[in-house]
Design a protein around this motif. Structure first.
Motif, PDB file in Angstrom:
ATOM      1  N   UNK A  48       0.823  -1.208   0.000  1.00 17.50           N
ATOM      2  CA  UNK A  48       0.000   0.000   0.000  1.00 17.50           C
ATOM      3  C   UNK A  48       0.857   1.258   0.000  1.00 17.50           C
ATOM      4  N   UNK A  49       0.644   2.092  -1.008  1.00 16.18           N
ATOM      5  CA  UNK A  49       1.420   3.321  -1.154  1.00 16.18           C
ATOM      6  C   UNK A  49       0.556   4.577  -1.035  1.00 16.18           C
ATOM      7  N   UNK A  50      -0.739   4.399  -0.848  1.00 13.74           N
ATOM      8  CA  UNK A  50      -1.651   5.521  -0.968  1.00 13.74           C
ATOM      9  C   UNK A  50      -1.336   6.657  -0.009  1.00 13.74           C
ATOM     10  N   UNK A  51      -0.853   6.331   1.197  1.00 11.51           N
ATOM     11  CA  UNK A  51      -0.622   7.355   2.206  1.00 11.51           C
ATOM     12  C   UNK A  51       0.797   7.915   2.185  1.00 11.51           C
ATOM     13  N   UNK A  52       1.673   7.365   1.368  1.00 12.51           N
ATOM     14  CA  UNK A  52       3.041   7.879   1.294  1.00 12.51           C
ATOM     15  C   UNK A  52       3.035   9.144   0.435  1.00 12.51           C
ATOM     16  N   UNK A  53       3.457  10.285   0.968  1.00 12.75           N
ATOM     17  CA  UNK A  53       3.457  11.521   0.176  1.00 12.75           C
ATOM     18  C   UNK A  53       4.255  11.351  -1.114  1.00 12.75           C
ATOM     19  N   UNK A  54       3.723  11.874  -2.193  1.00 11.80           N
ATOM     20  CA  UNK A  54       4.399  11.719  -3.481  1.00 11.80           C
ATOM     21  C   UNK A  54       5.726  12.463  -3.526  1.00 11.80           C
ATOM     22  N   UNK A  55       5.850  13.493  -2.682  1.00 14.51           N
ATOM     23  CA  UNK A  55       7.091  14.275  -2.669  1.00 14.51           C
ATOM     24  C   UNK A  55       8.012  13.905  -1.514  1.00 14.51           C
ATOM     25  N   UNK A  56       7.758  12.746  -0.893  1.00 16.90           N
ATOM     26  CA  UNK A  56       8.533  12.360   0.293  1.00 16.90           C
ATOM     27  C   UNK A  56      10.027  12.329   0.010  1.00 16.90           C
ATOM     28  N   UNK A  57      10.425  11.619  -1.029  1.00 15.43           N
ATOM     29  CA  UNK A  57      11.848  11.490  -1.323  1.00 15.43           C
ATOM     30  C   UNK A  57      12.421  12.755  -1.957  1.00 15.43           C
ATOM     31  N   UNK A  58      11.619  13.475  -2.707  1.00 17.07           N
ATOM     32  CA  UNK A  58      12.096  14.743  -3.274  1.00 17.07           C
ATOM     33  C   UNK A  58      12.469  15.711  -2.166  1.00 17.07           C
ATOM     34  N   UNK A  59      11.603  15.818  -1.171  1.00 20.60           N
ATOM     35  CA  UNK A  59      11.871  16.680  -0.026  1.00 20.60           C
ATOM     36  C   UNK A  59      13.091  16.198   0.747  1.00 20.60           C
ATOM     37  N   UNK A  60      13.162  14.888   0.964  1.00 28.54           N
ATOM     38  CA  UNK A  60      14.278  14.321   1.737  1.00 28.54           C
ATOM     39  C   UNK A  60      15.609  14.527   1.031  1.00 28.54           C
ATOM     40  N   UNK A  61      15.642  14.350  -0.274  1.00 28.72           N
ATOM     41  CA  UNK A  61      16.870  14.587  -1.029  1.00 28.72           C
ATOM     42  C   UNK A  61      17.326  16.034  -0.908  1.00 28.72           C
ATOM     43  N   UNK A  62      16.370  16.967  -0.947  1.00 31.23           N
ATOM     44  CA  UNK A  62      16.711  18.392  -0.822  1.00 31.23           C
ATOM     45  C   UNK A  62      17.272  18.698   0.558  1.00 31.23           C
ATOM     46  N   UNK A  63      16.617  18.183   1.592  1.00 30.73           N
ATOM     47  CA  UNK A  63      17.107  18.407   2.956  1.00 30.73           C
ATOM     48  C   UNK A  63      18.517  17.856   3.113  1.00 30.73           C
TER      49      UNK A  63
ATOM     50  N   UNK B 215      22.137  12.559  -3.289  1.00 29.49           N
ATOM     51  CA  UNK B 215      21.351  13.779  -3.128  1.00 29.49           C
ATOM     52  C   UNK B 215      22.175  15.013  -3.502  1.00 29.49           C
ATOM     53  N   UNK B 216      23.410  15.050  -3.054  1.00 29.51           N
ATOM     54  CA  UNK B 216      24.282  16.193  -3.325  1.00 29.51           C
ATOM     55  C   UNK B 216      24.567  16.346  -4.817  1.00 29.51           C
ATOM     56  N   UNK B 217      24.710  15.227  -5.511  1.00 29.91           N
ATOM     57  CA  UNK B 217      25.032  15.262  -6.937  1.00 29.91           C
ATOM     58  C   UNK B 217      23.819  15.527  -7.821  1.00 29.91           C
ATOM     59  N   UNK B 218      22.661  15.686  -7.197  1.00 29.62           N
ATOM     60  CA  UNK B 218      21.461  15.992  -7.953  1.00 29.62           C
ATOM     61  C   UNK B 218      20.780  14.787  -8.559  1.00 29.62           C
ATOM     62  N   UNK B 219      21.296  13.601  -8.298  1.00 30.04           N
ATOM     63  CA  UNK B 219      20.676  12.395  -8.842  1.00 30.04           C
ATOM     64  C   UNK B 219      19.479  11.968  -7.998  1.00 30.04           C
ATOM     65  N   UNK B 220      19.614  12.142  -6.718  1.00 31.31           N
ATOM     66  CA  UNK B 220      18.515  11.842  -5.820  1.00 31.31           C
ATOM     67  C   UNK B 220      18.298  10.357  -5.611  1.00 31.31           C
ATOM     68  N   UNK B 221      17.749  10.020  -4.464  1.00 32.15           N
ATOM     69  CA  UNK B 221      17.390   8.640  -4.135  1.00 32.15           C
ATOM     70  C   UNK B 221      15.959   8.415  -4.604  1.00 32.15           C
ATOM     71  N   UNK B 222      15.752   7.397  -5.430  1.00 34.83           N
ATOM     72  CA  UNK B 222      14.434   7.138  -6.002  1.00 34.83           C
ATOM     73  C   UNK B 222      13.642   6.105  -5.230  1.00 34.83           C
ATOM     74  N   UNK B 223      12.432   5.869  -5.703  1.00 29.48           N
ATOM     75  CA  UNK B 223      11.526   4.947  -5.023  1.00 29.48           C
ATOM     76  C   UNK B 223      11.921   3.489  -5.269  1.00 29.48           C
ATOM     77  N   UNK B 224      11.722   2.652  -4.245  1.00 27.83           N
ATOM     78  CA  UNK B 224      12.003   1.215  -4.334  1.00 27.83           C
ATOM     79  C   UNK B 224      10.750   0.431  -3.949  1.00 27.83           C
ATOM     80  N   UNK B 225      10.350   0.533  -2.704  1.00 28.70           N
ATOM     81  CA  UNK B 225       9.063   0.015  -2.250  1.00 28.70           C
ATOM     82  C   UNK B 225       8.672   0.847  -1.033  1.00 28.70           C
ATOM     83  N   UNK B 226       7.415   0.777  -0.571  1.00 30.73           N
ATOM     84  CA  UNK B 226       6.967   1.711   0.459  1.00 30.73           C
ATOM     85  C   UNK B 226       7.836   1.747   1.718  1.00 30.73           C
TER      86      UNK B 226
END
Length: 237
Positions: free
Chosen positions: A32-47, A91-102
């Motif tokens: 189940x992925x419905x409750x995981x924010x779509x920008x969760x990893x985008x935000x985390x990579x930026x932080x 994250x620093x190199x701008x590649x970012x960590x992508x989705x794998x599973x919830x």
């Protein structure tokens, strides 16, 4: 049969001040992925990129220095770095960590935002007790995403169970045998802190992990903090 997580004295002789948040979760649904924010990893990579590794080169950032200094205390495979450094570098190199599973996405978000390594393992694949220890040398290990079997070096810090190595070079790479997948139903988590001055951060990161697992995935966790004074905990009866 009771199973325990045990940190051996050989490890404490190297790292007497380390603290490890050890969590367990049972009867999970890792689909189940419905409750995981779509920008969760985008935000985390930026932080991660702006808060924890703003300096060049990446080795000039304190959280990276902490783990590099720790890795200098034991034998490692050439080029091995703590898993959190690898995430921060992406994250620093701008590649970012992508989705794998919830589940992995949630703990990666915490790892990025708080700069601690976090690992999850399929509890049902663990054989006997888990030991965080110093390798004798020759213990077998097959990393995630690889077909070839490796062997641990004498003096290398490893997590192992009764079958083989489940994490090599301490917090570097996990075993394919215990990988947390979408089919996983019962989980173990580790979050290690090597710097006593980051104790408050470690407590907050642990709380964030538990909250996100609960709020986004409906996963309740049991927490134990493992230290030199409390070096073992039972996780399965």
């Amino acid at each position: 049969m009771t199973q325990s997580f045990i940190v051996d004295e050989a490890f404490w002789q190297l790292f007497p001040e380390v603290e490890i948040a050890f969590l367990t979760a049972q009867d999970i649904d890792n689909h189940a992925k419905e409750q995981v924010p779509t920008d969760l990893l985008t935000t985390a990579n930026h932080v991660a990129a702006t808060k924890w590794v703003p300096n060049d080169p990446i080795s000039q950032n304190t959280v990276v220095q902490d783990w590099r200094q720790a890795f200098q205390q034991f034998k490692t495979k050439k080029g091995a770095r703590c898993a959190v450094e690898n995430l921060l570098k992406r994250a620093k190199n701008g590649k970012g960590v992508g989705t794998i599973n919830p589940v992995v996405d949630v703990y990666n978000s915490v790892s990025l935002e708080w700069a601690f390594p976090v690992a999850a393992e399929d509890m049902d694949q663990i054989k006997g007790d888990i030991h965080l220890t110093v390798a004798q040398g020759g213990e077998r290990f097959r990393p995630i995403g690889e077909d070839d079997v490796e062997t641990a070096l004498p003096g290398e810090v490893i997590y192992r169970d009764a079958y083989d190595v489940i994490s090599r070079c301490w917090a570097w790479r996990d075993s394919a045998r215990v990988e947390a997948t979408e089919a996983t139903q019962n989980l173990l988590f580790y979050m290690e802190n090597v710097n006593p001055q980051r104790h408050t951060d470690h407590v907050a990161a642990t709380a964030a992990l538990r909250t996100r697992l609960h709020d986004y995935l409906g996963i309740s966790t049991t927490l134990h903090v493992v230290t030199h004074d409390q070096p073992s905990v039972a996780f399965k009866d």
